[in-house]
Design a protein around this motif. Structure first.
Motif, PDB file in Angstrom:
ATOM      1  N   MET A  58       0.873  -1.312  -0.617  1.00  0.00           N
ATOM      2  CA  MET A  58      -0.271  -0.175   0.402  1.00  0.00           C
ATOM      3  C   MET A  58       0.512   1.447  -0.156  1.00  0.00           C
ATOM      4  SD  MET A  58      -3.070  -0.662  -0.424  1.00  0.00           S
ATOM      5  CE  MET A  58      -4.143   0.730  -0.369  1.00  0.00           C
ATOM      6  N   ASN A  59       1.657   0.881  -0.046  1.00  0.00           N
ATOM      7  CA  ASN A  59       3.331   2.348   0.524  1.00  0.00           C
ATOM      8  C   ASN A  59       4.235   2.508  -0.734  1.00  0.00           C
ATOM      9  OD1 ASN A  59       2.032   3.095   2.832  1.00  0.00           O
ATOM     10  ND2 ASN A  59       3.227   1.906   3.854  1.00  0.00           N
ATOM     11  N   MET A  60       3.575   2.410  -2.328  1.00  0.00           N
ATOM     12  CA  MET A  60       4.182   2.422  -3.228  1.00  0.00           C
ATOM     13  C   MET A  60       3.866   3.808  -3.467  1.00  0.00           C
ATOM     14  SD  MET A  60       4.736  -0.853  -5.784  1.00  0.00           S
ATOM     15  CE  MET A  60       3.042  -0.403  -5.975  1.00  0.00           C
ATOM     16  N   TRP A  61       4.921   4.478  -4.158  1.00  0.00           N
ATOM     17  CA  TRP A  61       5.118   5.893  -5.035  1.00  0.00           C
ATOM     18  C   TRP A  61       5.009   6.282  -6.144  1.00  0.00           C
ATOM     19  CZ3 TRP A  61       1.538   8.878  -1.295  1.00  0.00           C
ATOM     20  CH2 TRP A  61       1.385   8.488  -0.210  1.00  0.00           C
ATOM     21  N   MET A  62       4.258   7.266  -6.947  1.00  0.00           N
ATOM     22  CA  MET A  62       5.106   7.357  -8.130  1.00  0.00           C
ATOM     23  C   MET A  62       5.380   9.445  -8.230  1.00  0.00           C
ATOM     24  SD  MET A  62       3.562   6.584 -11.505  1.00  0.00           S
ATOM     25  CE  MET A  62       1.725   7.692 -11.521  1.00  0.00           C
ATOM     26  N   MET A  63       6.178   9.746  -8.556  1.00  0.00           N
ATOM     27  CA  MET A  63       6.469  10.777  -8.214  1.00  0.00           C
ATOM     28  C   MET A  63       7.296  11.710  -9.773  1.00  0.00           C
ATOM     29  SD  MET A  63       7.389  13.690  -6.075  1.00  0.00           S
ATOM     30  CE  MET A  63       7.922  13.373  -4.446  1.00  0.00           C
ATOM     31  N   ILE A  64       6.639  12.725 -10.093  1.00  0.00           N
ATOM     32  CA  ILE A  64       6.162  13.361 -11.690  1.00  0.00           C
ATOM     33  C   ILE A  64       6.596  14.561 -11.670  1.00  0.00           C
ATOM     34  CG2 ILE A  64       5.181  13.402 -13.929  1.00  0.00           C
ATOM     35  CD1 ILE A  64       3.223  10.448 -12.666  1.00  0.00           C
ATOM     36  N   ASN A  65       7.652  15.865 -11.970  1.00  0.00           N
ATOM     37  CA  ASN A  65       7.920  16.655 -11.582  1.00  0.00           C
ATOM     38  C   ASN A  65       7.306  17.474 -10.615  1.00  0.00           C
ATOM     39  OD1 ASN A  65       8.817  16.527 -14.230  1.00  0.00           O
ATOM     40  ND2 ASN A  65       6.543  16.881 -15.436  1.00  0.00           N
ATOM     41  N   GLY A  66       7.568  17.005  -9.673  1.00  0.00           N
ATOM     42  CA  GLY A  66       7.734  17.199  -7.379  1.00  0.00           C
ATOM     43  C   GLY A  66       6.163  16.905  -7.716  1.00  0.00           C
ATOM     44  N   HIS A  67       4.938  16.538  -8.390  1.00  0.00           N
ATOM     45  CA  HIS A  67       3.861  15.668  -7.605  1.00  0.00           C
ATOM     46  C   HIS A  67       3.468  14.318  -7.535  1.00  0.00           C
ATOM     47  CE1 HIS A  67       1.752  19.429  -9.627  1.00  0.00           C
ATOM     48  NE2 HIS A  67       2.678  19.055 -10.167  1.00  0.00           N
ATOM     49  N   ARG A  68       3.717  14.267  -6.121  1.00  0.00           N
ATOM     50  CA  ARG A  68       3.731  12.320  -5.462  1.00  0.00           C
ATOM     51  C   ARG A  68       1.979  12.005  -5.415  1.00  0.00           C
ATOM     52  NH1 ARG A  68       5.030  11.061   0.550  1.00  0.00           N
ATOM     53  NH2 ARG A  68       6.077   8.515   0.330  1.00  0.00           N
ATOM     54  N   PHE A  69       2.702  10.494  -6.115  1.00  0.00           N
ATOM     55  CA  PHE A  69       0.570   9.596  -6.676  1.00  0.00           C
ATOM     56  C   PHE A  69       0.859   8.509  -5.382  1.00  0.00           C
ATOM     57  CE2 PHE A  69       0.927  12.686  -9.949  1.00  0.00           C
ATOM     58  CZ  PHE A  69      -0.087  13.364 -10.536  1.00  0.00           C
ATOM     59  N   GLU A  70       0.252   8.395  -4.878  1.00  0.00           N
ATOM     60  CA  GLU A  70       0.100   7.663  -3.750  1.00  0.00           C
ATOM     61  C   GLU A  70      -0.712   6.437  -5.377  1.00  0.00           C
ATOM     62  OE1 GLU A  70      -1.394   4.728  -0.114  1.00  0.00           O
ATOM     63  OE2 GLU A  70      -3.077   7.002  -1.105  1.00  0.00           O
ATOM     64  N   VAL A  71      -0.066   5.118  -5.078  1.00  0.00           N
ATOM     65  CA  VAL A  71      -0.203   3.819  -6.150  1.00  0.00           C
ATOM     66  C   VAL A  71      -0.703   2.990  -5.487  1.00  0.00           C
ATOM     67  CG1 VAL A  71       0.636   2.115  -7.681  1.00  0.00           C
ATOM     68  CG2 VAL A  71       1.457   4.599  -7.339  1.00  0.00           C
ATOM     69  N   THR A  72      -1.992   2.243  -5.213  1.00  0.00           N
ATOM     70  CA  THR A  72      -2.219   1.443  -4.597  1.00  0.00           C
ATOM     71  C   THR A  72      -1.908  -0.037  -5.381  1.00  0.00           C
ATOM     72  OG1 THR A  72      -4.842   2.475  -4.165  1.00  0.00           O
ATOM     73  CG2 THR A  72      -4.093  -0.470  -3.672  1.00  0.00           C
ATOM     74  N   SER A  73      -1.171  -0.629  -4.813  1.00  0.00           N
ATOM     75  CA  SER A  73      -0.633  -1.885  -5.543  1.00  0.00           C
ATOM     76  C   SER A  73      -1.633  -3.020  -6.079  1.00  0.00           C
ATOM     77  CB  SER A  73       0.470  -2.498  -4.731  1.00  0.00           C
ATOM     78  OG  SER A  73       0.583  -3.866  -4.966  1.00  0.00           O
ATOM     79  N   GLU A  74      -1.534  -4.299  -6.943  1.00  0.00           N
ATOM     80  CA  GLU A  74      -2.078  -5.934  -6.939  1.00  0.00           C
ATOM     81  C   GLU A  74      -2.016  -6.341  -5.700  1.00  0.00           C
ATOM     82  OE1 GLU A  74      -4.754  -6.155  -8.978  1.00  0.00           O
ATOM     83  OE2 GLU A  74      -4.606  -3.827  -9.034  1.00  0.00           O
ATOM     84  N   ASP A  75      -2.295  -7.560  -5.289  1.00  0.00           N
ATOM     85  CA  ASP A  75      -1.422  -8.629  -4.503  1.00  0.00           C
ATOM     86  C   ASP A  75      -1.495  -9.750  -5.411  1.00  0.00           C
ATOM     87  OD1 ASP A  75      -1.224 -10.091  -2.597  1.00  0.00           O
ATOM     88  OD2 ASP A  75      -3.732 -10.810  -1.443  1.00  0.00           O
ATOM     89  N   ASN A  76      -0.528  -9.747  -6.150  1.00  0.00           N
ATOM     90  CA  ASN A  76       0.004 -10.490  -7.153  1.00  0.00           C
ATOM     91  C   ASN A  76       1.909 -10.490  -6.967  1.00  0.00           C
ATOM     92  OD1 ASN A  76       0.892  -8.909  -8.846  1.00  0.00           O
ATOM     93  ND2 ASN A  76      -0.894  -8.990  -9.817  1.00  0.00           N
ATOM     94  N   ALA A  77       2.351 -11.365  -7.484  1.00  0.00           N
ATOM     95  CA  ALA A  77       4.048 -11.860  -7.942  1.00  0.00           C
ATOM     96  C   ALA A  77       4.161 -10.733  -8.737  1.00  0.00           C
ATOM     97  CB  ALA A  77       4.432 -13.005  -7.888  1.00  0.00           C
ATOM     98  N   THR A  78       3.767 -10.064  -9.599  1.00  0.00           N
ATOM     99  CA  THR A  78       3.951  -9.158 -10.115  1.00  0.00           C
ATOM    100  C   THR A  78       4.121  -7.928  -9.844  1.00  0.00           C
ATOM    101  OG1 THR A  78       3.172 -10.431 -12.149  1.00  0.00           O
ATOM    102  CG2 THR A  78       3.501  -7.780 -12.537  1.00  0.00           C
TER     103      THR A  78
END
Length: 172
Positions: A58-78
């Motif tokens: 649940m704690n993955m993040w994506m930062m683009i040009n100073g903007h931070r987005f929370e990423v909800t991860s799938e529950d899988n091996a990938t």
């Protein structure tokens, strides 16, 4: 580790090896170099055998040009294998004015299925090593493995812009 678990792991390694050998045929080539990859990250034996805990997913993040987005991860091996590569900064190329894509440093396990509808904010794997961030919704006949989804993707298209972009992925 019991015999069944060892057999499953051996089969998974065999499948991943076979898929990574075919990756160039599916993905084509890309000039999207990796800008930064953490070499100091340590993987504990418990993370290797049990995967990444739900809290870490649940704690993955994506930062683009100073903007931070929370990423909800799938529950899988990938998603777990992707998270294990973080932090990672990629130069992502625009494709079709609806997605950004880049080659990952290592192939990931796959379980691709036909997407039918792609949603703004979907983060998926094409083949075994092409990461794709979608910033517009549309219908698709291509197959992808789901990694996660941007929690609040409303301004994603505006921030990503029309050209290539550098995106930082992290777990903190």
């Amino acid at each position: 580790m019991n015999v069944n678990n060892r057999m499953i792991i051996m089969m998974a390694v065999s499948v991943m090896s076979a898929l990574s050998a075919c990756a160039d045929d599916q993905n084509g080539t890309s000039n999207s170099p990796i800008v930064h990859e953490s070499l100091t990250q340590k993987t504990s034996p418990s993370n290797t055998e049990q995967g990444i805990s739900e809290k870490e997913q649940m704690n993955m993040w994506m930062m683009i040009n100073g903007h931070r987005f929370e990423v909800t991860s799938e529950d899988n091996a990938t998603a777990n294998a992707f998270a294990a590569q973080l932090p990672l900064t990629l130069n992502m190329e625009d494709l079709h004015s609806n997605e950004k894509h880049a080659q990952l440093p290592n192939a990931l396990p796959t379980n691709a299925s036909r997407a039918n509808t792609i949603h703004n904010g979907d983060i998926m794997l094409y083949g075994s090593s092409t990461l794709v961030v979608f910033y517009k919704s549309f219908s698709s006949s291509y197959s992808y493995t789901r990694i996660g989804r941007v929690s609040q993707p409303d301004k994603l298209a505006d921030i990503l812009g029309q050209g290539n972009v550098q995106i930082e992925f992290s777990r903190d």
